[in-house]
Each structure stands twice: as structure tokens, then as C-alpha cells.
Design a protein around this motif. Structure first.
Motif, mmCIF file in Angstrom:
data_model
loop_
_atom_site.group_PDB
_atom_site.id
_atom_site.type_symbol
_atom_site.label_atom_id
_atom_site.label_comp_id
_atom_site.label_asym_id
_atom_site.label_seq_id
_atom_site.Cartn_x
_atom_site.Cartn_y
_atom_site.Cartn_z
ATOM 1 N N VAL A 93 72.338 59.427 58.257
ATOM 2 C CA VAL A 93 72.376 60.448 58.850
ATOM 3 C C VAL A 93 71.244 61.267 59.073
ATOM 4 O O VAL A 93 70.847 61.920 60.091
ATOM 5 C CB VAL A 93 73.158 61.494 57.615
ATOM 6 C CG1 VAL A 93 72.990 62.737 57.739
ATOM 7 C CG2 VAL A 93 74.563 61.216 57.541
ATOM 8 N N TYR A 94 70.053 60.740 58.707
ATOM 9 C CA TYR A 94 68.599 61.277 58.774
ATOM 10 C C TYR A 94 68.326 60.790 60.460
ATOM 11 O O TYR A 94 67.909 61.673 60.973
ATOM 12 C CB TYR A 94 68.077 60.665 57.914
ATOM 13 C CG TYR A 94 66.446 60.811 58.183
ATOM 14 C CD1 TYR A 94 65.474 62.041 58.065
ATOM 15 C CD2 TYR A 94 65.523 59.700 58.570
ATOM 16 C CE1 TYR A 94 64.143 62.248 58.453
ATOM 17 C CE2 TYR A 94 64.150 59.733 58.640
ATOM 18 C CZ TYR A 94 63.477 60.942 58.720
ATOM 19 O OH TYR A 94 62.148 61.055 58.983
ATOM 20 N N LEU A 95 68.524 59.435 60.628
ATOM 21 C CA LEU A 95 68.222 59.047 61.859
ATOM 22 C C LEU A 95 69.060 59.757 62.977
ATOM 23 O O LEU A 95 68.359 59.892 64.168
ATOM 24 C CB LEU A 95 68.245 57.438 61.882
ATOM 25 C CG LEU A 95 67.504 56.462 60.943
ATOM 26 C CD1 LEU A 95 67.942 55.103 60.965
ATOM 27 C CD2 LEU A 95 66.044 56.687 61.431
ATOM 28 N N ALA A 96 70.209 59.820 62.755
ATOM 29 C CA ALA A 96 71.127 60.485 63.743
ATOM 30 C C ALA A 96 70.612 62.374 64.025
ATOM 31 O O ALA A 96 70.623 62.424 65.167
ATOM 32 C CB ALA A 96 72.340 60.782 63.532
ATOM 33 N N ARG A 97 70.043 62.768 63.012
ATOM 34 C CA ARG A 97 69.699 64.069 63.003
ATOM 35 C C ARG A 97 68.420 64.100 63.672
ATOM 36 O O ARG A 97 68.088 64.987 64.511
ATOM 37 C CB ARG A 97 69.622 64.806 61.588
ATOM 38 C CG ARG A 97 70.854 64.808 60.869
ATOM 39 C CD ARG A 97 70.468 65.788 59.812
ATOM 40 N NE ARG A 97 70.429 67.245 60.157
ATOM 41 C CZ ARG A 97 70.205 67.987 59.345
ATOM 42 N NH1 ARG A 97 69.639 67.936 57.951
ATOM 43 N NH2 ARG A 97 69.747 69.365 59.706
ATOM 44 N N LEU A 98 67.579 63.112 63.523
ATOM 45 C CA LEU A 98 66.190 63.213 64.483
ATOM 46 C C LEU A 98 66.674 63.117 65.849
ATOM 47 O O LEU A 98 65.622 63.339 66.654
ATOM 48 C CB LEU A 98 65.363 61.750 64.162
ATOM 49 C CG LEU A 98 64.754 61.667 62.668
ATOM 50 C CD1 LEU A 98 64.038 60.411 62.427
ATOM 51 C CD2 LEU A 98 63.737 62.903 62.513
ATOM 52 N N ARG A 99 67.820 62.585 66.329
ATOM 53 C CA ARG A 99 68.130 62.471 67.693
ATOM 54 C C ARG A 99 69.020 63.837 68.082
ATOM 55 O O ARG A 99 69.625 63.792 69.173
ATOM 56 C CB ARG A 99 68.912 61.092 67.961
ATOM 57 C CG ARG A 99 67.944 60.015 67.716
ATOM 58 C CD ARG A 99 68.993 58.621 67.904
ATOM 59 N NE ARG A 99 69.361 58.397 68.984
ATOM 60 C CZ ARG A 99 70.054 57.339 69.210
ATOM 61 N NH1 ARG A 99 70.186 56.400 68.296
ATOM 62 N NH2 ARG A 99 70.320 57.155 70.662
ATOM 63 N N GLY A 100 68.912 64.689 67.091
ATOM 64 C CA GLY A 100 69.717 65.995 67.495
ATOM 65 C C GLY A 100 70.953 66.451 66.942
ATOM 66 O O GLY A 100 71.686 67.285 67.247
ATOM 67 N N ALA A 101 71.534 65.382 66.346
ATOM 68 C CA ALA A 101 72.979 65.611 65.706
ATOM 69 C C ALA A 101 73.019 66.311 64.658
ATOM 70 O O ALA A 101 71.938 66.759 63.740
ATOM 71 C CB ALA A 101 73.616 64.083 65.231
ATOM 72 N N SER A 102 73.969 67.204 64.458
ATOM 73 C CA SER A 102 74.073 68.096 63.266
ATOM 74 C C SER A 102 74.554 67.253 61.995
ATOM 75 O O SER A 102 74.691 66.188 61.838
ATOM 76 C CB SER A 102 75.322 69.086 63.508
ATOM 77 O OG SER A 102 76.517 68.260 63.323
ATOM 78 N N ARG A 103 73.994 67.821 60.727
ATOM 79 C CA ARG A 103 74.435 66.907 59.542
ATOM 80 C C ARG A 103 75.790 66.543 59.425
ATOM 81 O O ARG A 103 76.184 65.409 59.121
ATOM 82 C CB ARG A 103 74.108 67.723 58.348
ATOM 83 C CG ARG A 103 74.197 67.141 57.098
ATOM 84 C CD ARG A 103 73.484 67.688 55.650
ATOM 85 N NE ARG A 103 72.181 67.448 55.782
ATOM 86 C CZ ARG A 103 71.766 66.576 55.213
ATOM 87 N NH1 ARG A 103 72.438 65.487 54.848
ATOM 88 N NH2 ARG A 103 70.282 66.524 55.191
ATOM 89 N N ALA A 104 76.664 67.573 59.661
ATOM 90 C CA ALA A 104 78.216 67.403 59.704
ATOM 91 C C ALA A 104 78.605 66.224 60.726
ATOM 92 O O ALA A 104 79.461 65.371 60.356
ATOM 93 C CB ALA A 104 79.053 68.634 59.734
#
Length: 293
Positions: A93-104
Motif C-alpha cells: 500500500v505504501y509503495l502504491a501511494r508513492l505512485r499516486g494511488a489512494s489508500r483505499a
């Protein structure tokens, strides 16, 4: 489309990558193969901007690639780049959020990927508690999250069991079907043959062959399999014939000319009952051995 144009990179006196050029079209899977030290990983690192080429450049969609372009790529390095003491789901989740994804959104996508790899029950475990094969699955999940615009995977199938190989293969096919260009390196030539639309073969830092599967097979050396009801040892004396293998009633052959092939067939009929004289097209593994020897 991803294009590599005349990339060269040296480390001291060693030329690791020597004037390498190839393309990865949208929606296509290109296998990147070569022995250890052939230059595959160095080339991938230059594509990703982790190494600066001595000469040459990388293009994306017909223009020089930018840092913003690279941030949209999914990259899996040969060495695992995850945090061993962090929970699996949390770091995905952390790595995806670095690429602009929302937490959900990141949580939902990571959970789906872990389920696809049979790791749903390990989502809260620290990475270091997983086997090496399962750590590889998590690393792959990190690379393919957030719908990357291109995928560069360095030995993604290493350490995976057959079930995980099938899961990953299907996942990658889904990505390329949506138009994502995929470049992956592997020593497992059977997988390359199964999955790839094209192939780039490196040896000592240089491209020694590239093209589509059928195109490369057409360039390879054709062999013929002779099968009879009697022993085929006599083929060793046939003119214009190279004997690659003889095992009782079966022989694997190549011919200097069509005339030599026709002559051997006539001789075979004289020696007994012929079951077949069949063309054996080279596999990608055969082509690899031929161009790198």
C-alpha cells in the motif's frame, strides 16, 4: 512504445553494454535473454534511469524519456527491493501511494494481487517471515500495481513454483492485452518461448539476435527427424548429411542441400520401412545456443 537506441555503458575497462538497440511495442511481450554478465540488468537499469549511459538514449512514445515517464513504469529489480521487517500488505500500500494511488484503492488492489498469488493469509506477516518464493511474489505484486504504463521485470520467474508461474503468466497477459509493453529477462527459455511475442538475445554486451518467434525460427538451422522400423545407424555414411543423433530407429539430421535430403530418403526406403522424415524447426533454446556459442 519503449525504444532503446545504441545504449553503451562501461565499467572501467569492461564494456558491459555495447551499442544495444531494440524496441518493446505497446501490448507486446519481449523476452530479454543472455548468460550471466551479458548486460541485461545494466540495460534495464539504464532504461529506468538508475544508471547513466555512456552513449545512446531511451525513448518513450517517440520522444526522449523523462523522469515522469519512468515513474509510471513498473520495475522489478533482480535484487529484492522491499522492506524485510515491514508487513506485506502495509508496504505494498505504501509503495502504491508513492505512485499516486489512494489508500483505499491501493489496499483493494494489493489484496486482490495477494489473493491471486495465494498470499491473502500472509498479508499481515513481515516479509522476512515468508519463503524466498513468496517474497518474489510480493516483489512482483509491487511492480504491477497501479496500472503501470510499461513493465520491466528482471528475472521475475526466479524461485517461483509452477502454480505461481501460471498465476504470474496470466497476470502479465492481462496487462499486455490492455496495451502495456512488457520487457522481462529470464534464464528459463521455455517460459520465454511460451510467453513472448519477440526476443532480444545478448552476448557479451551486444545484441546477437532479435525478432519475433517465427522470424527467429526461420533464421535458425532446420533439422530433420528420420524414423524407421529398423536401425538408422547407416545414415552416418550418407553423403551431404550431418548426423546430430542416432538412437536405434530414429536419427536427427541436417543436410547440405535438398538433393542430399532426397538422396537420403531414397536410401532409407532401400534400407527398410520409413515411418517419417519430418522437419524439426528449431526452438528458441536451439536458436539461443546457436547465436551465443
Amino acid at each position: 512504445m519503449l525504444a532503446v537506441d545504441h545504449l553503451t555503458r562501461s565499467f572501467g575497462e569492461l564494456i558491459a553494454v555495447d551499442d544495444v538497440s531494440f524496441t518493446v511495442p505497446d501490448g507486446k511481450t519481449i523476452g530479454f535473454v543472455g548468460g550471466n554478465g551479458a548486460g541485461k540488468t545494466t540495460t534495464m537499469r539504464m532504461i529506468m534511469g538508475l544508471l547513466t549511459p555512456d552513449s545512446g538514449h531511451v525513448q518513450w512514445d517517440g520522444r526522449p524519456i523523462t523522469a515522469a515517464d519512468r515513474r509510471g513504469f513498473g520495475y522489478m529489480p533482480e535484487e529484492r527491493g522491499l522492506y524485510p521487517k515491514e508487513p506485506v500488505l502495509e508496504q505494498l500500500v505504501y509503495l502504491a501511494r508513492l505512485r499516486g494511488a489512494s489508500r483505499a484503492g491501493a489496499t483493494a488492489e494489493a489484496t486482490t494481487l495477494l489473493e491471486a498469488f495465494g498470499l491473502a493469509d500472509r498479508a499481515k506477516d513481515k516479509l522476512e517471515k515468508l519463503s524466498l518464493g513468496n517474497q518474489q511474489r510480493v516483489q512482483i505484486s509491487a511492480a504491477v500495481m497501479t496500472e503501470p504504463t510499461a513493465l520491466l521485470l528482471d528475472e521475475p520467474f526466479s524461485g517461483l513454483d509452477p502454480e505461481a508461474v501460471d498465476s504470474l503468466a496470466q497476470m502479465l497477459k492481462t496487462r499486455t492485452a490492455a496495451g502495456t509493453p512488457l520487457l522481462f529477462s529470464s534464464h528459463q527459455l521455455d517460459l520465454v518461448e511460451r510467453l513472448c511475442d519477440g526476443l532480444v538475445i545478448l552476448s557479451h554486451g551486444r545484441v546477437v539476435a532479435q525478432g519475433g518467434r517465427e522470424e527467429l525460427r526461420d533464421r535458425g538451422t532446420n533439422h530433420y527427424r528420420l524414423t524407421m522400423t529398423s536401425d538408422t545407424g547407416w545414415v552416418r555414411d550418407a553423403p551431404g548429411t550431418t548426423v546430430l543423433d542416432v538412437a536405434g530407429p530414429t536419427a536427427l539430421l541436417s543436410f547440405d542441400s535438398d538433393r542430399a535430403r532426397q538422396g537420403l530418403l531414397r536410401a532409407a526406403i532401400d534400407h527398410g520401412d520409413v515411418i517419417e522424415l519430418a522437419l524439426v524447426r528449431p526452438s528458441l533454446a536451439d536458436i539461443y545456443r546457436e547465436v551465443t556459442k
